[in-house]
Write a protein that holds these residues in place. Structure first.
Motif, PDB file in Angstrom:
ATOM      1  N   ASN A  57      -5.750 -13.713   3.524  1.00  0.00           N
ATOM      2  CA  ASN A  57      -5.862 -13.011   4.805  1.00  0.00           C
ATOM      3  C   ASN A  57      -7.287 -13.174   5.299  1.00  0.00           C
ATOM      4  N   TYR A 117      -9.959 -12.509   8.642  1.00  0.00           N
ATOM      5  CA  TYR A 117     -10.247 -11.920   9.956  1.00  0.00           C
ATOM      6  C   TYR A 117     -11.661 -12.234  10.440  1.00  0.00           C
ATOM      7  N   PHE A 143      -3.060  -5.006  17.168  1.00  0.00           N
ATOM      8  CA  PHE A 143      -3.139  -6.365  16.621  1.00  0.00           C
ATOM      9  C   PHE A 143      -1.944  -7.232  17.005  1.00  0.00           C
ATOM     10  N   CYS A 172      -8.343  -3.790  -0.947  1.00  0.00           N
ATOM     11  CA  CYS A 172      -8.213  -2.568  -0.150  1.00  0.00           C
ATOM     12  C   CYS A 172      -7.641  -1.437  -0.988  1.00  0.00           C
ATOM     13  N   ASN A 177      -7.572 -10.646   0.253  1.00  0.00           N
ATOM     14  CA  ASN A 177      -8.500 -10.701   1.388  1.00  0.00           C
ATOM     15  C   ASN A 177      -9.887 -10.986   0.815  1.00  0.00           C
ATOM     16  N   ASN A 204      -0.405  -7.120  -1.663  1.00  0.00           N
ATOM     17  CA  ASN A 204      -1.216  -7.439  -0.493  1.00  0.00           C
ATOM     18  C   ASN A 204      -2.600  -6.820  -0.663  1.00  0.00           C
ATOM     19  N   TRP A 252     -15.375  -6.323  14.364  1.00  0.00           N
ATOM     20  CA  TRP A 252     -15.513  -7.453  13.445  1.00  0.00           C
ATOM     21  C   TRP A 252     -16.000  -8.678  14.208  1.00  0.00           C
ATOM     22  N   HIS A 296      -9.041   4.881   2.756  1.00  0.00           N
ATOM     23  CA  HIS A 296      -7.588   4.687   2.726  1.00  0.00           C
ATOM     24  C   HIS A 296      -6.976   5.620   1.674  1.00  0.00           C
ATOM     25  N   TRP A 329       0.762  -1.260   0.000  1.00  0.00           N
ATOM     26  CA  TRP A 329       0.000   0.000   0.000  1.00  0.00           C
ATOM     27  C   TRP A 329       0.784   1.296   0.000  1.00  0.00           C
ATOM     28  N   GLU A 344      -2.359 -13.822   6.705  1.00  0.00           N
ATOM     29  CA  GLU A 344      -2.650 -12.960   7.865  1.00  0.00           C
ATOM     30  C   GLU A 344      -3.866 -13.505   8.585  1.00  0.00           C
ATOM     31  N   LEU A 356     -10.933   0.654  -1.004  1.00  0.00           N
ATOM     32  CA  LEU A 356     -10.809   1.620   0.091  1.00  0.00           C
ATOM     33  C   LEU A 356     -10.048   2.851  -0.367  1.00  0.00           C
TER      34      LEU A 356
END
Ligand code: PNW
Length: 470
Positions: free
Chosen positions: A294, A296, A440, A168, A222, A164, A344, A179, A121, A371, A172
């Motif tokens: 990834n 979550y 985290f 996002c 993700n 990655n 989350w 972001h 990013w 992740e 985002l």
């Protein structure tokens, strides 16, 4: 029931350059889109930035020693593009290269395999000034950058990861604008999707042309684990739409060399996808060794229309703009159960589902949990038996870790080929738009002193690694 993992299973921890390094003006680095974004008032919840972060740029040796103590086999880190190619002239900055050579050599010394992400990013600001990921040129420049890194770092790297979470970067970054670079334009977000796909393909080509076919390549996605509220066709259609725009826009091109035509239909009001040029899909579809996932939490969806039943007043009506276009028929339900500090949900079975679906669909690609982790409101306790006299008791992170490693093991018991698991994150760090407000790490960072403090979750992870059993 306990599970023992394969002998060569890659237990690791993960970080990303902008989230941990600091040292933003050192050794010739120039600004990335995140430096610019953080400087704009109102973008980062606590007004912070990655200026100092964990000072990992200077403290990597100490952090690698912690990893040695944890017993990890691998470290997933990312390289900051603006350290390597700081200016639009494209010249390689040797001081930037030298830094990562020192990090990689220290990892080799500690017998830890480096899993290197080329883009997590931090896009050079000079490329954003020309349109960033909405501009095709950025993908071409990514190919050049990857070639430079591959030729300079070569066999010091165990596994190469191009991108990655392009979800996002595109949605985002250019859809909701939460972001960097903070753009809100769905047409640009879809251009970014395609140019990120193209960058991935060019990146894999650059790795192989510099290092040969034996180089180990991967990408990290993700994927949304979307769960429909019912079997009703409209709820299923909502799930299908969310899957298409969140997941299939990347999986199709990268692994199958095609965009599902339904993607074009669903997004016709937003984009004509004229960004796709002849030959792009052949470039994007490169054989890769590993698909990094990834994970979550999960997302529960239902039809926006609610097919004539109760009005959906209990449904999350976020004031925030949906990051993705073409979601008008999709309602995202409020998360249920005990939520992490990120808000989350915790649904470890979602990881079993994700790995099982991907493993069955792409049997030739190994999977890696690149992740997984959770944020909680940690507190520091005194403990004279710990180095530094302090520890963090984080039972919820321990429970989350155990449950997700077990969920991964359940997929492996189904015959799914999973080669590694990376805890996000080694350290508390700069959590993007949430600044330093969310932690985290399995190791705490005291941001005032930069002291590292162990958490119970780190001790538990160490035990899982040493017994290779959960
Ligand atoms: C991932 N979302 O980011 C990233 O790879 C990490 O850099 C990050 O720290 C970690 O997950 C925890 O957030 C995401 O809002 C950030 O949907 C935000 C979202 C998803 C992933």
């Amino acid at each position: 029931m306990s599970t023992t993992f394969p002998k060569d299973f890659l237990w690791g921890t993960a970080t990303a350059s902008y989230q941990v390094e600091g040292a933003i003006n050192e050794d010739g680095r120039t600004p990335s889109i995140w430096d610019t974004f953080c400087a704009k008032p109102g973008t980062i919840i606590d007004g912070s930035s990655g200026e100092f972060a964990d000072d990992h740029y200077h403290r990597f040796a100490e952090d690698i020693a912690i990893m040695g103590d944890l017993g990890v086999k691998a470290y997933r880190l990312s390289i900051a593009w603006p350290r390597i190619i700081p200016h639009p002239d494209g010249a390689v900055n040797q001081r930037g290269i030298d830094h990562y050579v020192r990090v990689l050599d220290a990892l080799r010394e500690a017998d830890i395999t480096p899993v290197v992400t080329l883009y997590h990013w931090d896009l050079p600001q000079y490329l954003e000034d020309r349109g960033g990921w909405a501009n095709r040129e950025t993908a071409l420049r990514f190919g050049d950058y990857v070639g430079a890194v591959a030729s300079a770092l070569g066999d010091r790297v165990g596994i190469w990861t191009t991108l990655n979470e392009p979800w996002c970067s595109a949605y985002l970054g250019y859809g909701s604008g939460v972001h960097a670079p903070g753009v809100r334009d769905y047409a640009k977000a879809l251009d970014a999707v395609h140019h990120l796909n193209l960058a991935h393909g060019l990146g894999v080509q650059a790795i192989r042309s510099n290092l040969g076919e034996s180089a180990h390549t991967s990408v990290v996605l993700n994927l949304s684990v979307n769960i429909a509220a019912s079997d009703h066709p409209e709820d299923q259609a909502a799930k299908h739409r969310a899957d298409l725009i969140a997941n299939e826009v990347f999986l199709g091109p990268m692994l199958e060399g095609r965009y599902d035509p339904e993607i074009f239909e669903a997004t016709a009001a937003v984009s004509d996808w004229s960004c796709i040029k002849d030959g792009d899909l052949a470039t994007i579809r490169q054989p890769i060794d590993t698909l990094g996932l990834n994970f979550y939490s999960t997302t529960h969806v239902r039809a926006k229309s609610n097919y004539g039943m109760q009005p959906t007043t209990d449904v999350a009506t976020s004031a925030e703009r949906n990051p993705m276009p073409a979601q008008e028929i999709v309602d995202v339900l409020p998360p249920e159960g005990e939520l992490t500090a990120m808000g989350w949900n915790q649904e470890p079975e979602g990881l079993t589902t994700l790995l099982t679906e991907m493993g069955r669909r792409f049997p030739d690609v190994a999977l890696m949990v690149s992740e997984n982790g959770s944020a909680w409101d940690d507190e520091v306790s005194r403990d004279p038996n710990q180095p530094g006299g302090q520890i963090v008791h984080d039972p919820k992170r321990v429970t989350y870790l155990d449950a997700h490693i077990k969920a991964m093991a359940a997929a492996m018991a189904n015959g799914i080929h999973v080669t590694g698991y990376f805890a996000w994150s080694l350290l508390d760090n700069f959590e993007w738009a949430l600044g330093y407000s969310k932690r985290f790490g399995i190791i705490r960072v005291d941001y005032a002193s930069q002291r590292r403090i162990w958490k119970d979750s780190a001790l538990r992870f160490k035990q899982i690694i040493s017994t290779n059993t959960v």
